[in-house]
Design a protein around this motif. Structure first.
Motif, mmCIF file in Angstrom:
data_model
loop_
_atom_site.group_PDB
_atom_site.id
_atom_site.type_symbol
_atom_site.label_atom_id
_atom_site.label_comp_id
_atom_site.label_asym_id
_atom_site.label_seq_id
_atom_site.Cartn_x
_atom_site.Cartn_y
_atom_site.Cartn_z
ATOM 1 N N ALA A 1 53.852 51.548 31.017
ATOM 2 C CA ALA A 1 52.454 51.710 31.445
ATOM 3 C C ALA A 1 52.183 50.898 32.708
ATOM 4 O O ALA A 1 51.462 51.345 33.605
ATOM 5 C CB ALA A 1 51.507 51.283 30.324
ATOM 6 N N ASP A 2 52.790 49.702 32.791
ATOM 7 C CA ASP A 2 52.622 48.858 33.985
ATOM 8 C C ASP A 2 53.159 49.564 35.229
ATOM 9 O O ASP A 2 52.536 49.553 36.293
ATOM 10 C CB ASP A 2 53.390 47.533 33.834
ATOM 11 N N ASN B 1 51.045 52.573 36.140
ATOM 12 C CA ASN B 1 49.776 52.100 36.695
ATOM 13 C C ASN B 1 49.962 51.568 38.122
ATOM 14 O O ASN B 1 49.119 51.788 38.994
ATOM 15 C CB ASN B 1 49.201 51.006 35.795
ATOM 16 N N LYS C 1 50.199 54.367 40.438
ATOM 17 C CA LYS C 1 48.914 55.074 40.550
ATOM 18 C C LYS C 1 47.918 54.260 41.390
ATOM 19 O O LYS C 1 47.216 54.802 42.233
ATOM 20 C CB LYS C 1 48.352 55.285 39.137
ATOM 21 N N THR C 2 47.841 52.940 41.124
ATOM 22 C CA THR C 2 46.774 52.124 41.739
ATOM 23 C C THR C 2 47.298 51.089 42.733
ATOM 24 O O THR C 2 46.518 50.538 43.508
ATOM 25 C CB THR C 2 45.999 51.346 40.663
ATOM 26 N N PHE D 1 48.372 48.245 41.709
ATOM 27 C CA PHE D 1 48.217 46.945 41.066
ATOM 28 C C PHE D 1 49.459 46.566 40.269
ATOM 29 O O PHE D 1 49.929 47.343 39.439
ATOM 30 C CB PHE D 1 47.039 46.948 40.085
ATOM 31 N N SER E 1 50.684 58.140 44.287
ATOM 32 C CA SER E 1 49.449 58.138 43.501
ATOM 33 C C SER E 1 48.806 59.525 43.487
ATOM 34 O O SER E 1 47.942 59.794 42.661
ATOM 35 C CB SER E 1 48.464 57.107 44.050
#
Lengths: 325, 158
Positions: free
Chosen positions: A267-268, A271, A274-275, A277, A296
């Motif tokens: 998930a990290d 994510n 995608k972002t 971060f 992204s």
């Protein structure tokens, strides 16, 4: 038997050896394009897909735009410092310092003079998947054709159609700045023989999600071009796949993204792509910020597939320092 | 009502950050280091609040509308803080232990534009965070982009 005849004989042998040598060099450095069947099949498939509109996905599930984003074309071919809104303009000009010299990304916008507007579909396919110019010269592997060569030709045919629809720009391409022997393009034929290997690096990917991630990473997103170490001749060390490498600009290291070096959860990773971060809520910097900019745009399922693939890599693969297959 | 006050706060923040940076010809080294420490502490506060929202967006923390809204409001407030004294000239990566590139001071217009993008993105996040999880997830992407919008050009790679 006079000395003159012996001399003539030796001279002929020398000439013969030279001819054999040149012939061998010619054969070894000859470009090996896609076959006619591969080209016509892929282009016909793409044409059928495009009939449904530009956003229609091909057999692999990706549209031409998505192949473009996954392959990260804009990261290198957009003008240096281009705003995100200007990134479909592939005017070129970005410089890449490497131990072999400085490469300058060319204009690949549809401009007929400065860009690729006058090229045929087959010429573009061979450029992208085989690193061969329309004139039959070898491209340098700063252009990740060794990666794109693993792609489904039908996806690259969709990419070609997408490239043709982007805005044209008349900025002329700049020459690379590289020294001997790399400045002789013909020599890159030998480099290709040694180091281009279209087999999957991760041979077994039984799970569909991991196989999907493998396709995105190994055939399009070209993560391995920076995250895998290279040997002295610039060949990828497949034994140390994605285990991190010195930064070609000379500053710092590009991180290990195998489970040995990257403890993030799936998930990290998804994510982050995608972002931008990190799990500590720092953000992607430098080249990776542009990678995130491209990736992204892909559906979340694709980013999760990349994450699943990365987590499935063997941890602790050690570099052999030998990039030859 | 709430909306217009938000907008006002955003505009105010944009104006304040757009004001001139302190000249630093006479700043002593301690003052420069203090400014770097303040910047880094400010970044930690972003990270702390983003941590909760990111945890929800990734599905690691249960979505809670009021907690999400509070964290997003903090981010929006933090983004609008007056940073004039944070960036004295000379407090860059060449002089101090910081990754702030000297380009910040030579391209101040671009730097401020990048900060304004964060203000806008966090305001949108504040509006979305309390709505539902999907809205929160959608708004997080733009916040990440606005962070990168400043980090990419103005922060030295590690």
């Amino acid at each position: 038997m006079g000395a003159g005849r012996r001399g003539l004989g030796a001279g002929l042998v020398m000439l013969g050896l030279l001819a054999v040598g040149l012939g061998a060099y010619w054969l070894l450095t000859r470009p090996a394009p896609l076959s006619g069947a591969q080209l016509s099949g892929a282009l016909a498939a793409a044409e059928a897909v495009e009939a449904g509109g530009a956003a229609t996905p091909g057999a692999s599930g990706l549209s031409g735009q998505q192949v473009f984003d996954a392959a990260g074309c804009a990261s290198c071919h957009a003008a240096p410092g281009a705003e995100p809104a200007d990134r479909p303009v592939l005017a070129g000009g970005k410089r890449f310092a490497t131990p072999f010299g400085t490469f300058v990304a060319p204009n690949i916008s549809p401009d007929p003079k400065a860009g690729i507007g006058a090229w045929t579909d087959a010429q573009l396919m061979n450029a992208i998947m085989r690193g061969i110019s329309p004139g039959g010269a070898h491209y340098y592997p700063a252009f990740p054709y060794a990666t794109y060569g693993r792609a489904d030709p039908a996806d690259i045919a969709l990419l070609v159609a997408h490239l043709r629809g982007l805005p044209a720009d008349a900025t002329p391409s700049q020459p690379h700045e590289i020294g001997f022997p790399f400045n002789i393009r013909r020599n890159m034929g030998i480099w290709k023989r040694l180091f281009v290997d279209h087999d999957w690096v991760v041979a077994n990917a039984a799970e569909p999600q991991i196989a999907r991630g493998r396709y995105l990473v190994e055939a399009l997103a070209h993560c391995g071009e920076c995250h895998t170490p290279r040997n002295a001749l610039g060949g990828i060390d497949r034994g140390a796949w994605l285990s991190g490498a010195p930064n070609p600009t000379g500053k710092g290291r590009i991180p290990d993204i195998t489970p040995r070096g990257l403890s993030w959860s799936e998930a990290d990773i998804a994510n982050y792509l995608k972002t931008g971060f990190t799990p500590e809520y720092d953000t992607a910097g430098a080249e990776m910020a542009e990678v995130v900019e491209n990736l992204s745009k892909l559906p979340e399922t694709e980013l999760k597939a990349i994450a699943a693939y990365l987590k499935s890599l063997p941890a602790g693969s050690e570099g052999t320092g030998d990039g030859a297959k | 009502m709430r909306h217009s006050s938000l907008l006002l706060a955003g505009l105010l923040g944009a104006t304040v950050t757009a004001t001139a940076v302190l000249g630093a010809a006479h700043m002593d080294p301690k003052a420069l280091e203090d400014a770097v420490a303040a910047r880094q502490a400010h970044m930690k506060l972003y990270a702390f609040n983003l941590g909760l929202l990111g945890g929800m967006a990734k599905g690691e923390v249960d979505y809670d509308a009021s907690a999400a809204e509070a964290a997003a409001a903090n981010l929006s407030a933090l983004a609008s803080v007056d940073q004039t004294r944070y960036w004295p000239e000379g407090s860059d990566a060449e002089a101090l232990k910081t990754r702030a590139l000297p380009d910040i001071w030579t391209k101040m217009d671009e730097f401020e534009t990048a900060q304004d993008a964060l203000i806008q993105a966090t305001m949108s996040l504040e509006e979305a965070a309390g709505t539902d999880l999907a809205a929160l997830q959608g708004a997080m992407g733009d916040v990440g982009k606005s962070c990168g919008g400043c980090h990419k050009p103005f922060r030295k790679p590690e």
